[in-house]
Each structure stands twice: as C-alpha cells, then as structure tokens.
Design a protein around this motif. Structure first.
Motif, PDB file in Angstrom:
ATOM      1  N   GLU A   1      -8.774   5.440  -1.248  1.00 26.05           N
ATOM      2  CA  GLU A   1      -7.350   5.297  -1.624  1.00 26.05           C
ATOM      3  C   GLU A   1      -6.497   4.707  -0.497  1.00 26.05           C
ATOM      4  O   GLU A   1      -5.378   4.256  -0.745  1.00 26.05           O
ATOM      5  CB  GLU A   1      -6.774   6.634  -2.115  1.00 26.05           C
ATOM      6  N   ASP A   2      -7.033   4.685   0.721  1.00 24.14           N
ATOM      7  CA  ASP A   2      -6.295   4.056   1.820  1.00 24.14           C
ATOM      8  C   ASP A   2      -6.522   2.548   1.907  1.00 24.14           C
ATOM      9  O   ASP A   2      -5.881   1.862   2.712  1.00 24.14           O
ATOM     10  CB  ASP A   2      -6.709   4.675   3.170  1.00 24.14           C
ATOM     11  N   THR A   3      -7.443   2.035   1.101  1.00 24.76           N
ATOM     12  CA  THR A   3      -7.767   0.614   1.182  1.00 24.76           C
ATOM     13  C   THR A   3      -6.615  -0.232   0.617  1.00 24.76           C
ATOM     14  O   THR A   3      -6.302  -0.157  -0.571  1.00 24.76           O
ATOM     15  CB  THR A   3      -9.062   0.297   0.403  1.00 24.76           C
ATOM     16  N   ALA A   4      -6.002  -1.027   1.470  1.00 29.40           N
ATOM     17  CA  ALA A   4      -4.888  -1.882   1.031  1.00 29.40           C
ATOM     18  C   ALA A   4      -5.391  -3.242   0.565  1.00 29.40           C
ATOM     19  O   ALA A   4      -4.811  -3.862  -0.322  1.00 29.40           O
ATOM     20  CB  ALA A   4      -3.891  -2.063   2.172  1.00 29.40           C
ATOM     21  N   ALA A   5      -6.451  -3.722   1.182  1.00 34.01           N
ATOM     22  CA  ALA A   5      -6.999  -5.027   0.804  1.00 34.01           C
ATOM     23  C   ALA A   5      -8.461  -5.115   1.196  1.00 34.01           C
ATOM     24  O   ALA A   5      -8.919  -4.438   2.116  1.00 34.01           O
ATOM     25  CB  ALA A   5      -6.227  -6.163   1.487  1.00 34.01           C
ATOM     26  N   ILE A   6      -9.165  -5.969   0.457  1.00 27.91           N
ATOM     27  CA  ILE A   6     -10.520  -6.382   0.843  1.00 27.91           C
ATOM     28  C   ILE A   6     -10.432  -7.874   1.161  1.00 27.91           C
ATOM     29  O   ILE A   6      -9.776  -8.632   0.447  1.00 27.91           O
ATOM     30  CB  ILE A   6     -11.526  -6.135  -0.295  1.00 27.91           C
TER      31      ILE A   6
ATOM     32  N   ALA B   1       0.823  -1.215   0.000  1.00 26.69           N
ATOM     33  CA  ALA B   1       0.000   0.000   0.000  1.00 26.69           C
ATOM     34  C   ALA B   1       0.852   1.258   0.000  1.00 26.69           C
ATOM     35  O   ALA B   1       1.938   1.291   0.585  1.00 26.69           O
ATOM     36  CB  ALA B   1      -0.914  -0.006   1.220  1.00 26.69           C
ATOM     37  N   ASP B   2       0.339   2.293  -0.647  1.00 22.88           N
ATOM     38  CA  ASP B   2       0.995   3.605  -0.611  1.00 22.88           C
ATOM     39  C   ASP B   2       0.574   4.395   0.621  1.00 22.88           C
ATOM     40  O   ASP B   2       1.290   5.276   1.069  1.00 22.88           O
ATOM     41  CB  ASP B   2       0.623   4.420  -1.864  1.00 22.88           C
ATOM     42  N   ALA B   3      -0.617   4.065   1.126  1.00 26.47           N
ATOM     43  CA  ALA B   3      -1.206   4.873   2.197  1.00 26.47           C
ATOM     44  C   ALA B   3      -0.335   4.861   3.448  1.00 26.47           C
ATOM     45  O   ALA B   3       0.323   3.872   3.754  1.00 26.47           O
ATOM     46  CB  ALA B   3      -2.597   4.342   2.533  1.00 26.47           C
ATOM     47  N   ARG B   4      -0.339   5.982   4.152  1.00 20.15           N
ATOM     48  CA  ARG B   4       0.411   6.063   5.390  1.00 20.15           C
ATOM     49  C   ARG B   4      -0.261   5.200   6.459  1.00 20.15           C
ATOM     50  O   ARG B   4       0.390   4.627   7.312  1.00 20.15           O
ATOM     51  CB  ARG B   4       0.441   7.528   5.866  1.00 20.15           C
TER      52      ARG B   4
ATOM     53  N   LYS C   1     -17.392 -10.272  -7.259  1.00 26.87           N
ATOM     54  CA  LYS C   1     -17.753  -8.849  -7.112  1.00 26.87           C
ATOM     55  C   LYS C   1     -16.740  -8.131  -6.208  1.00 26.87           C
ATOM     56  O   LYS C   1     -16.373  -6.980  -6.459  1.00 26.87           O
ATOM     57  CB  LYS C   1     -19.151  -8.723  -6.476  1.00 26.87           C
ATOM     58  N   LEU C   2     -16.303  -8.791  -5.169  1.00 25.84           N
ATOM     59  CA  LEU C   2     -15.294  -8.174  -4.289  1.00 25.84           C
ATOM     60  C   LEU C   2     -14.003  -7.920  -5.064  1.00 25.84           C
ATOM     61  O   LEU C   2     -13.322  -6.912  -4.851  1.00 25.84           O
ATOM     62  CB  LEU C   2     -15.020  -9.062  -3.072  1.00 25.84           C
ATOM     63  N   GLY C   3     -13.664  -8.839  -5.976  1.00 25.28           N
ATOM     64  CA  GLY C   3     -12.490  -8.651  -6.819  1.00 25.28           C
ATOM     65  C   GLY C   3     -12.604  -7.400  -7.676  1.00 25.28           C
ATOM     66  O   GLY C   3     -11.646  -6.632  -7.839  1.00 25.28           O
ATOM     67  N   GLU C   4     -13.802  -7.182  -8.213  1.00 25.21           N
ATOM     68  CA  GLU C   4     -14.008  -5.976  -9.035  1.00 25.21           C
ATOM     69  C   GLU C   4     -13.852  -4.706  -8.203  1.00 25.21           C
ATOM     70  O   GLU C   4     -13.229  -3.733  -8.630  1.00 25.21           O
ATOM     71  CB  GLU C   4     -15.415  -6.005  -9.670  1.00 25.21           C
ATOM     72  N   ILE C   5     -14.420  -4.749  -7.003  1.00 22.71           N
ATOM     73  CA  ILE C   5     -14.308  -3.554  -6.153  1.00 22.71           C
ATOM     74  C   ILE C   5     -12.843  -3.318  -5.760  1.00 22.71           C
ATOM     75  O   ILE C   5     -12.349  -2.187  -5.784  1.00 22.71           O
ATOM     76  CB  ILE C   5     -15.196  -3.688  -4.888  1.00 22.71           C
ATOM     77  N   ALA C   6     -12.143  -4.389  -5.429  1.00 26.04           N
ATOM     78  CA  ALA C   6     -10.726  -4.258  -5.059  1.00 26.04           C
ATOM     79  C   ALA C   6      -9.936  -3.650  -6.221  1.00 26.04           C
ATOM     80  O   ALA C   6      -9.143  -2.715  -6.035  1.00 26.04           O
ATOM     81  CB  ALA C   6     -10.148  -5.622  -4.662  1.00 26.04           C
ATOM     82  N   ASP C   7     -10.174  -4.169  -7.425  1.00 29.15           N
ATOM     83  CA  ASP C   7      -9.484  -3.627  -8.596  1.00 29.15           C
ATOM     84  C   ASP C   7      -9.746  -2.130  -8.772  1.00 29.15           C
ATOM     85  O   ASP C   7      -8.853  -1.371  -9.141  1.00 29.15           O
ATOM     86  CB  ASP C   7      -9.946  -4.360  -9.865  1.00 29.15           C
ATOM     87  N   SER C   8     -10.963  -1.733  -8.489  1.00 31.89           N
ATOM     88  CA  SER C   8     -11.342  -0.330  -8.741  1.00 31.89           C
ATOM     89  C   SER C   8     -10.564   0.641  -7.865  1.00 31.89           C
ATOM     90  O   SER C   8     -10.460   1.830  -8.199  1.00 31.89           O
ATOM     91  CB  SER C   8     -12.853  -0.148  -8.535  1.00 31.89           C
ATOM     92  N   VAL C   9     -10.048   0.168  -6.730  1.00 29.87           N
ATOM     93  CA  VAL C   9      -9.258   1.058  -5.861  1.00 29.87           C
ATOM     94  C   VAL C   9      -7.818   0.563  -5.720  1.00 29.87           C
ATOM     95  O   VAL C   9      -7.095   0.975  -4.809  1.00 29.87           O
ATOM     96  CB  VAL C   9      -9.895   1.220  -4.454  1.00 29.87           C
ATOM     97  N   ASP C  10      -7.426  -0.335  -6.627  1.00 25.58           N
ATOM     98  CA  ASP C  10      -6.051  -0.817  -6.647  1.00 25.58           C
ATOM     99  C   ASP C  10      -5.652  -1.499  -5.329  1.00 25.58           C
ATOM    100  O   ASP C  10      -4.524  -1.361  -4.864  1.00 25.58           O
ATOM    101  CB  ASP C  10      -5.111   0.360  -6.948  1.00 25.58           C
TER     102      ASP C  10
END
Lengths: 362, 362
Positions: B137-142, B87-90, B159-168
């Motif tokens: 943008e802070d989401t590291a994983a679902i 993740a990039d997020a702090r 569907k969770l995979g699609e959502i995860a992809d949408s926020v990298d």
C-alpha cells in the motif's frame, strides 16, 4: 519549420533577451555537446570551468565552485537542497523575503522543506527585524534577493549574513537577474561583501548568453558535494547537477558573452538600461501614475487595468506585479525608441479607452 | 571563442548525437525564445504543443499531456514527483528495476521517497515475481524501463501495468533513449500497449533533436496538475516544469526533427543502427569476447581493462557497465566505417598490449 520566431520589438515583460552575437555564434557551434558527460565532451567541460571562473570574478569569489545550471530556478532549488542536506533539523526551514521568486515555492514543494516568508519594508527590502524574529535552530538557510523580480530591490545582504551566522544557517543570494548589473552600482550583494554561501547568477538574463545558461556558485566545493550522485555508464563518476544531459550551447555562449562583455560591455549596457528605466519612470510619473523608483533597470507603475489590456491588445508583451502594477524590465533588447513608441501608445490609448488619469498621491 | 567543439568521430559512449540538419536549423532560429514564459513567447509555446502531439503519436497516446523537459532526468524526477503527490502513504515508495537509470536515485534524494530496487532476471528484464513480492500500500509508482541504459533491455511493461493497477500505483516508463527506436520493433512498451501513466521519451537522444529536448508524457492533464506552481510576474499563471526559463531551441528542434523523420527517417535510422550493433557484436564475439546480445542498438562486451584503457588512449570515447563491460551505443552519428576503424584498433592494440584473448564461455 514553418513558424517564425517572434521579434523582441514589443517584449517588455521578459527577463531574458536576445543573445549577444558572440554568444549566439558560440551556442550554434556547441549545439551538439553535453557538459553533463564531461568525460565524453571534454572541450565543453573546460569551457564550463572558465564560465565558473568568470562568474566568480563578477561575484567576488576568488576560488569559486559551481556549475552552469538550466537557469535561476535550478540554482535556487539546488541551494535549498544544499541547505537541507547540511541541516540537523528534522524539518528544516528556509527563510525567504516575500519578494523572493516563485522558484522557492517550487523548491520547498520538491524538497519537503518549510518556507518561512518574511515581509518586506516600505523600501521593498526584507524587514531585518522580522528575519531576526523568525530564525531558530531549524533554520537551514536565509535567502537574500539581489535584484527582486518585481521591483529590482536589493536586500541588506551583509546583515542577512550576520543573522545566518548567528544560527549556523547558510546564506543564499538570488542574483539571477541582478548579478550582471549590480557590479556597477554601490550595492553590497556578493561573496566579497558578505558571508554568502551560495548564489544564483544567470548569464542568460542580463548576461546576454543564450538560454539555457543559469549559474550556481558556491563558496566552497564541499557545498556542491551535498548534491553529488554517482554516475554509472558515464566516463565521469559523479554529478552534482539537477539535470543529467545539459546544453553545451548554454555553457559556450555564457563564456563567449562574458569574455566579450565583462566588465566594460556590461557596464555600458547597465548605463543604457538604467537610463531607459529612469526615463520611462519619469514619463509615466509625469502622466500622473504612481511609479516605483527604479533602483535597477526595472519599472513598476500603477496603471488602470483597461489601459493595461489595451496596450496588450496592441501587441505589447507586458506583465503585472502581485499588486497589479505594470512591470517593464529594461533588458538589453529594450531600446529608447521602443519605449518612446510604448509611451506614445499609452497616450493614444488613454484617449481611446477614455481614461481619467489619476493625480499622483490621491 | 577559441575552443573548437570536438568531433563525433570517436564518440561511442554517448546517448546524445549530432542533431539532424533540420533540427539544428530550427534550434538556431529559436535560440532567443523561452517556452517557460508562454504568454510572452507564444510561437514557441505553440510549437511545444506540436511537439507533445507528435510524441503522443510515437508513444500511442491520442490525447497526450506533457511538456518538453530538459532531458530524461527531469522527466523521471517529475514522474516520481507526480506519484509522490498522488500517494496516500506517509512514506511513499517507488519500485525500480536495478537496470533503471541513476536519475531515479537523484529523484529519490530530491523528493524524499524510498526506492525499492528489484533485481533483473538473466535476460536483463525486471524479475516480475520480485516486483509482485515488493509492492504494497506504500507503493506510489512502479518504473519500467523501455531500453535500459546498460543493455538496451525492455521490461515487460503490460505486466508491470497490471501489478501497478493491483496496488493503485502509477506506472512510469523510462523510454528516454528507447522511445525513438522501439516503434520499429515488436516490443510492447507504450501507452497503447499497457496501462502506462507517465513516460520519459527524449527527442535529443535517438530523436536527433538538439539538447535540451527531453519529453515528459502523461496519460491525462490532471497528472501534470500535481506539478503546477503559481507564477506571478509572468503573463501565464502556472507552471508544471521543473525549471523556469526553458530553451526554445530544444522545443523547436524537437518539432523539426520529428516532422522530418517520423516515421520513415527514424525507421531507416533504427535499421542502420541495429545492423551496426549486430555487426559489432559479431565481430567482438568472433574475437573470443563475451557479448550481450544487442536487442536494441547498444552493444556490451567483456574486454580486458588493459585493452579498454589502450582504446581510450587512442581517443575512443568509451564507457563501462556496472560489470565493467565495454559499452557502445550505436547512435545515428556512429557509422559502419567508424566501427570498422574501432575494430581495427582492437586488433592492433590486442597485439600491442599483449592480450591473450579468452575463449568465449570459459
């Protein structure tokens, strides 16, 4: 299963060993139990209490808290975690000697704590002046090593306890390997000798239990409380371990080994292992190699890379220190016969690879 | 060793089980090996490669990366750790359904990541709208659960995979318990069905291997690289596992179980367990208790606390859901005979403790 497990005939590099027959039998009987779910598996939970009592006896702690961990890495990680939870600092620091095991790097990475690595003196023990210069209000814990992985050295644990107290930090002792030989030496290393808060001491190393049987000891139960998470779905209600499901085989084999061997069997084994280490050190020294004096049953010696590789080619399982020395751990499975055969291979291969043996000290 | 390991006759609460005879034999033979030191113990290291190949086959991954972990907790912790490192997020966040196992709380505490807990819908699966509203943008994983601990529910993984992809973000699937039954259902849960990055799938649960044999799978080796630390003193040079020394017994028994049972033996076992769960659910329902429909071999039912305690008093090992329901896991050791005897005790104890059975739905 087609594959054959390998024999220990040529294993000189491992800090694990063949389990004692009593430990093996207990492991086999308790293979299908889970001390991680003590409500469901009460027998092995009781055995775990016994394991901690026995470990406490070995480590000078009359009323020990702790649990049987997967190994020294888990015990070291959990000790650092306890220190992090106890610390007031926003960015807690853990002071470790450069001789500390790499599991402290893993702990620091996992837990987001800083490691302050201090040098060792010429005797391989941590430099106390460097520790004193290093500690401050951010220091959450000091780590002392009681039987270092590379050279079997024992840090000045009582002095480290005084320094830790002076900055209100915890003292963790890593006796994962040394804990089952140190009771038969003059070293001051345990809860009875110093202000130790937590300790790693592994039955599955010199204790001759089956893997996985590590040990985390704590001076008081409130230290373990720092690790507890709630456990819905289980019959019990909280869990202080790093893992969830755990091996009943490891727990039962630890109890069986300690009941069988503590203290006389372990003393006999220490004497055998220490004599073997001193014999090997003398043999290598007499051949002109620089040898680190084996204070505990672990020999390090500078031998040429070519010879090292040739010995490996003969099937000897060998490892190196950071300074590229040969490192031989005299575990219970390592016999004098085996070492004689190893030294014979040294002699033969020196000739074959055409090694000019250095004169020691040059 | 005086203590007798307990029998599984009345264990209805465990997600572990008696190892398959082939798994037990392999565990006993490899008791003295350490896959954590693959240079010294090459045979068991090769077996671990086989274990990962087989797990990949079960989980729809042609070229799997991964290792045999101590269990689902370690696999979940390591997956969260990979996500944190990526993740990039702090202050990285991991989105978990409220049905997720408590090991994610342990992971968050260890690793210093935030958990964003999202509710499940009435069907026990995560509420997708709530997930969508939660990611940023802070989401590291679902995290998606494929066989939840309480009710055996499977989240909508694609569907969770699609959502995860949408926020990298990464998608981690916890199939620790479900992974060895889901292949025989219509659920979409694995790497072949969805953009899954990592997965927990435990041979020592429904896979009938001996403890400790968990599984961490990753879509590609570079994900595992996030976990690697350097390993001086060993013959190998880096280590991605949470623990150091590891159980060769677990690794060997996982391979033996999968070679013996995948796929036909596991399919037969799934059918037996699922039929048992449906039988028990029907029996409890016919007695007037509210029962959660067993989509996988796991039954939850609302019974009075007095009856629950009386059953425990008869030696039944039972656990509760967060909503205080009785929870019975139909593991391989749980037979129809055993469940008949349990239901007979329900009938007898209802009378003894004087329970007024509620009419379902009231």
């Amino acid at each position: 299963m087609r594959a054959e497990p390998q024999s220990f005939d040529r294993v000189l590099s491992s800090m694990c060993t063949e389990p004692h027959p009593a430990a093996r039998e207990a492991a086999e009987r308790f293979l299908a139990t889970n001390p991680g779910d003590p409500g469901t598996y009460p027998t092995v939970a009781t055995l775990e209490d016994e394991a901690i009592e026995l470990l406490g006896e070995i480590a000078g702690l009359a009323e020990p808290a702790g649990y049987v961990a997967s190994g020294g890495t888990e015990a070291n990680v959990q000790a650092v975690r306890i220190a992090r939870e106890r610390a007031d600092a926003r960015r807690p620091t853990v002071v470790v000697p450069e001789s500390a095991h790499f599991s402290f790097n893993k702990a620091a990475d996992l837990l987001g704590v800083e490691l302050a690595v201090v040098p060792t003196a010429d005797d391989g023990r941590v430099d106390l002046e460097a520790v004193r210069a290093c500690v401050d209000e951010d220091t959450a814990a000091i780590v002392g090593v009681a039987g270092s992985t590379e050279y079997g050295r024992v840090d000045p644990i009582p002095k480290l306890g005084e320094i830790a107290d002076s900055v209100d930090a915890l003292l963790h002792v890593d006796a994962a390997w040394g804990g089952f030989v140190l009771p038969f030496t003059d070293h001051e290393w345990h809860f009875g000798h110093a202000a130790v808060d937590t300790m790693a001491i592994d039955p599955h190393k010199m204790g001759q239990a089956a893997v996985p049987a590590g040990g985390l000891l704590a001076r008081s139960a409130d230290l373990l409380d720092e690790l507890a998470v709630e456990t819905p779905y289980l019959e019990s209600t909280s869990q202080a371990t790093l893992t969830g499901t755990r091996s009943g085989a490891g727990v039962a084999s630890a109890v069986a080994a300690m009941e069988e061997l503590w203290p006389d069997g372990y003393r006999d084994q220490y004497v055998r292992s220490q004599n073997n280490a001193e014999w090997l050190a003398a043999e290598l020294e007499s051949r002109g190699y620089d040898v680190v004096d084996p204070e505990l049953p672990l020999v390090a010696a500078s031998i040429p890379t070519q010879l090292f590789e040739a010995l490996r080619g003969e099937g000897w399982r060998l490892s190196r220190t950071a300074d590229d020395e040969l490192r031989v751990v005299c575990m219970p499975h390592v016999t004098r016969n085996q070492l004689e055969s190893f030294v014979a291979d040294v002699d033969r291969l020196e000739d074959e690879v055409g090694i000019e043996v250095p004169v020691s000290g040059e």
